[in-house]
Motif scaffolding. Structure first.
Motif, mmCIF file in Angstrom:
data_model
loop_
_atom_site.group_PDB
_atom_site.id
_atom_site.type_symbol
_atom_site.label_atom_id
_atom_site.label_comp_id
_atom_site.label_asym_id
_atom_site.label_seq_id
_atom_site.Cartn_x
_atom_site.Cartn_y
_atom_site.Cartn_z
ATOM 1 N N GLY A 39 0.852 -1.304 0.009
ATOM 2 C CA GLY A 39 -0.090 0.108 0.049
ATOM 3 C C GLY A 39 0.821 1.183 0.018
ATOM 4 O O GLY A 39 0.419 2.117 -0.645
ATOM 5 N N GLY A 40 2.010 1.076 0.806
ATOM 6 C CA GLY A 40 2.939 2.399 0.878
ATOM 7 C C GLY A 40 3.493 2.306 -0.585
ATOM 8 O O GLY A 40 3.696 3.574 -1.114
ATOM 9 N N LEU A 41 3.858 1.184 -1.457
ATOM 10 C CA LEU A 41 4.697 1.387 -2.644
ATOM 11 C C LEU A 41 3.665 2.024 -3.544
ATOM 12 O O LEU A 41 4.106 2.955 -4.309
ATOM 13 C CB LEU A 41 5.102 -0.004 -3.131
ATOM 14 C CG LEU A 41 5.674 -0.200 -4.231
ATOM 15 C CD1 LEU A 41 7.136 0.206 -4.135
ATOM 16 C CD2 LEU A 41 5.459 -1.638 -4.835
ATOM 17 N N LEU A 42 2.444 1.849 -3.571
ATOM 18 C CA LEU A 42 1.412 2.470 -4.384
ATOM 19 C C LEU A 42 1.232 3.892 -4.372
ATOM 20 O O LEU A 42 1.159 4.506 -4.827
ATOM 21 C CB LEU A 42 0.184 1.834 -4.315
ATOM 22 C CG LEU A 42 0.076 0.272 -4.899
ATOM 23 C CD1 LEU A 42 -0.884 -0.837 -4.556
ATOM 24 C CD2 LEU A 42 0.004 0.431 -6.632
ATOM 25 N N PHE A 43 1.308 4.069 -2.856
ATOM 26 C CA PHE A 43 1.110 5.486 -2.329
ATOM 27 C C PHE A 43 2.322 6.204 -3.218
ATOM 28 O O PHE A 43 2.140 7.398 -3.646
ATOM 29 C CB PHE A 43 1.344 5.492 -0.898
ATOM 30 C CG PHE A 43 1.293 6.809 -0.076
ATOM 31 C CD1 PHE A 43 1.723 7.843 -0.716
ATOM 32 C CD2 PHE A 43 0.827 6.939 1.248
ATOM 33 C CE1 PHE A 43 1.883 8.973 -0.097
ATOM 34 C CE2 PHE A 43 1.042 8.068 1.937
ATOM 35 C CZ PHE A 43 1.584 9.185 1.344
ATOM 36 N N GLY A 44 3.531 5.800 -2.807
ATOM 37 C CA GLY A 44 4.643 6.568 -3.268
ATOM 38 C C GLY A 44 4.784 6.573 -4.855
ATOM 39 O O GLY A 44 4.957 7.606 -5.509
ATOM 40 N N GLY A 84 8.675 3.569 -3.908
ATOM 41 C CA GLY A 84 7.633 3.764 -4.758
ATOM 42 C C GLY A 84 7.916 5.007 -5.471
ATOM 43 O O GLY A 84 8.061 5.111 -6.992
ATOM 44 N N GLN A 85 8.219 6.106 -4.733
ATOM 45 C CA GLN A 85 8.607 7.142 -5.513
ATOM 46 C C GLN A 85 10.095 6.972 -6.514
ATOM 47 O O GLN A 85 9.931 7.509 -7.475
ATOM 48 C CB GLN A 85 8.801 8.423 -4.444
ATOM 49 C CG GLN A 85 7.316 8.768 -3.851
ATOM 50 C CD GLN A 85 7.457 9.798 -2.967
ATOM 51 O OE1 GLN A 85 8.269 10.049 -2.048
ATOM 52 N NE2 GLN A 85 6.431 10.828 -2.772
ATOM 53 N N PRO A 136 1.427 -3.631 -8.714
ATOM 54 C CA PRO A 136 1.625 -3.840 -7.317
ATOM 55 C C PRO A 136 0.359 -3.707 -6.626
ATOM 56 O O PRO A 136 0.088 -4.236 -5.589
ATOM 57 C CB PRO A 136 2.476 -2.676 -6.874
ATOM 58 C CG PRO A 136 2.423 -1.780 -7.872
ATOM 59 C CD PRO A 136 2.389 -2.601 -9.068
ATOM 60 N N ALA A 137 -0.931 -3.161 -7.301
ATOM 61 C CA ALA A 137 -1.980 -3.132 -6.831
ATOM 62 C C ALA A 137 -2.635 -4.578 -6.748
ATOM 63 O O ALA A 137 -3.383 -5.240 -5.894
ATOM 64 C CB ALA A 137 -3.128 -2.162 -7.734
ATOM 65 N N ILE A 138 -2.516 -5.600 -7.767
ATOM 66 C CA ILE A 138 -3.014 -6.710 -8.086
ATOM 67 C C ILE A 138 -2.140 -7.655 -6.713
ATOM 68 O O ILE A 138 -2.763 -8.436 -6.107
ATOM 69 C CB ILE A 138 -2.548 -7.468 -9.274
ATOM 70 C CG1 ILE A 138 -3.364 -6.565 -10.431
ATOM 71 C CG2 ILE A 138 -2.815 -9.049 -9.391
ATOM 72 C CD1 ILE A 138 -3.106 -6.878 -11.686
ATOM 73 N N ALA A 139 -0.836 -7.245 -6.618
ATOM 74 C CA ALA A 139 -0.235 -7.890 -5.596
ATOM 75 C C ALA A 139 -0.539 -7.675 -4.228
ATOM 76 O O ALA A 139 -0.659 -8.749 -3.303
ATOM 77 C CB ALA A 139 1.437 -7.645 -5.548
#
Length: 487
Positions: free
Chosen positions: A39-44, A167-168, A199-202
């Motif tokens: 979730g943080g990865l997608l956030f970034g 993520g950023q 990453p959303a699917i993961a």
């Protein structure tokens, strides 16, 4: 300020709580943290990808400086709403199921942006992504803090912020590769956004197999479920002792704390809520996310060519990850207050230096872009090492259990509103007063942040969530803060 924790028993552990031990439960805890921090990865990624996608997007869709700000800030204003709603949903529906819902929003939002035929649909997609980003910014840190043993709570909850900057950085690197290899084809920015679907699917698949927060389960009366989760991520004796502490705290909580806005009847909760809002807003007033969203624009303004700025923009992303790794260690060895004070001091110095050198080195001076790049890297490094992780960890720690997601939701709502206004007006601000005026403004806000932390923010390192909760509700945490400041 003393670094001694006034609540710790001899040996650093609360009386009666067995020490942490190695074993399969530690590996399981690490796996849960890894999955949740997608979730943080997608956030970034979803906040950072606009940095390189904005210029080709603007060229294709004919965006103005203001509509560029709308595209960028639409995600940020939606994130403010997502933070508030996400916290409320997770209080009633559970942390785990809320994160599953957010994974769906991340995927749907990415697809809307990728296939957007024009400005309106693009903004709708960014709003959906913003709801997901805001929800993740509230729910994931709370989920991690409630699962973590107090001894490693800072480093475990801090992994989410590390994943945000990873993520950023991934967005900056992918933007640079795609922009330089396929930069001449139409719709290159759509490819940049499409990467976020993976990453959303993961996240969705991974969270299907993850446990719920044991503290949330206790608050809902599911003692057996909480015991099962704790035995999964703790040794047996530690799980039993911790469950007993959580049950006692939840029983007190039920009698003394109202949920949601009802908690505002407690003056001490109001005070800690204002602390949460303050540190969140001041974090944004450093301008860190303006650099993450508009870094390429700042570097072009300082004198870099457009494609070179895209590559140079990777440097702040790299230092952000390095700083994040150092910060995880600091969460275990340095008091939260001290970390914040060092961070705001360093970022304020960097702001002043950027403002000075943008005056001293005039446009056309070949040293100008490189000096400003070095100072921007120093600013981002200071921010990630001493501020970002500390802020998110502190927000996940300071609120009582029954209003934890609500309190964090309100704080993060205000954080995102500050972020959104900066995102909306930053291009116009740079256009109007240049880099010099913009960074001097950030420096002035930094001085106010230092005063705020010194006078208002309490210490939480090395204290169980249950002890923090007890002392927040009585105001005792501020008395210890004042005593510590005199030592």
């Amino acid at each position: 300020m003393s670094s001694r924790n006034p609540f710790a028993a001899p040996g650093g552990a609360p009386a009666g709580l067995p020490p942490l031990t190695p074993g399969p439960h530690r590996k399981k805890l690490g796996l849960v943290a890894m999955i949740a921090t997608f979730g943080g990865l997608l956030f970034g990624y979803d906040t950072g990808v606009i940095n390189g996608a904005l210029r080709p997007m603007s060229a294709e869709l004919g965006l103005t400086a203001f509509t560029e700000g709308v595209v960028t800030s639409s995600l940020l204003f939606a994130a403010a709403i997502g933070a508030m709603i996400g916290g409320r949903i997770s209080d009633g529906w559970g942390r785990r199921r809320t994160i599953l819902l957010l994974a769906v929003f991340f995927f749907v939002g990415a697809m809307c942006v990728v296939f957007a035929p024009g400005f309106a649909v693009l903004v709708v997609g960014r709003i959906i992504l913003g709801l997901a980003v805001g929800g993740a910014s509230t729910v994931v840190p709370v989920f991690l803090a409630e699962l973590a043993p107090y001894e490693i709570r800072g480093s475990l909850a801090g992994r989410n912020e590390l994943m945000i900057v990873i993520g950023q950085l991934a967005a900056f690197v992918i933007n640079a590769i795609i922009g330089n290899v396929w930069g001449d084809i139409d719709g290159v920015w759509r490819i940049m956004f499409a990467v976020a679907a993976l990453p959303a699917i993961a996240l969705f698949i991974g969270m299907l197999r993850m446990p719920e927060s044991p503290r949330w389960l206790v608050a809902r009366g599911d003692i057996d479920g909480a015991e099962s989760v704790l035995r999964m991520v703790r040794s047996t004796d530690r799980a039993d002792a911790e469950l007993d502490d959580i049950r006692q705290s939840a029983a007190k909580d039920e009698r003394s704390v109202n949920e949601g806005f009802g908690a505002l009847k407690n003056k001490w909760f109001v005070r800690i809520l204002l602390v949460g809002i303050g540190i969140g807003v001041f974090q944004q007033f450093t301008g860190i996310n303006s650099i993450m969203y508009y870094g390429q624009t700042v570097l072009v303004e300082s004198g870099f060519a457009e494609k070179m700025a895209l590559v140079a923009n990777i440097a702040p992303g790299v230092i952000a990850v390095v700083g994040g790794l150092i910060a995880l260690r600091l969460m275990q060895t340095m008091d939260r207050r001290k970390t914040l004070l060092i961070g705001f001091t360093l970022t304020t110095v960097c702001h002043v230096l950027i403002g000075i050198f943008s005056i001293v080195l005039e446009d056309g001076n070949p040293a100008r872009p490189w000096v400003i790049l070095i100072l921007v890297v120093a600013f981002v490094g200071s921010m990630q090492t001493f501020l970002n992780i500390a802020v998110w960890v502190l927000l996940s720690e300071i609120f009582p259990l029954r209003v934890r997601a609500f309190g964090m939701g309100v704080s993060v709502f205000c954080l995102w509103i500050a972020n959104a206004f900066l995102g909306l007006y930053f291009p116009s601000l740079v256009e109007g007063v240049g880099i010099t005026g913009t960074f001097f403004m950030f420096a002035g806000l930094g001085v106010l942040a230092i005063i705020f932390v010194q006078t208002q923010v309490p210490e939480t390192r090395g204290i169980t969530l249950e002890k923090v909760e007890e002392d927040v509700q009585t105001g005792e945490i501020y008395l210890h803060h004042l005593k510590a400041g005199k030592e």
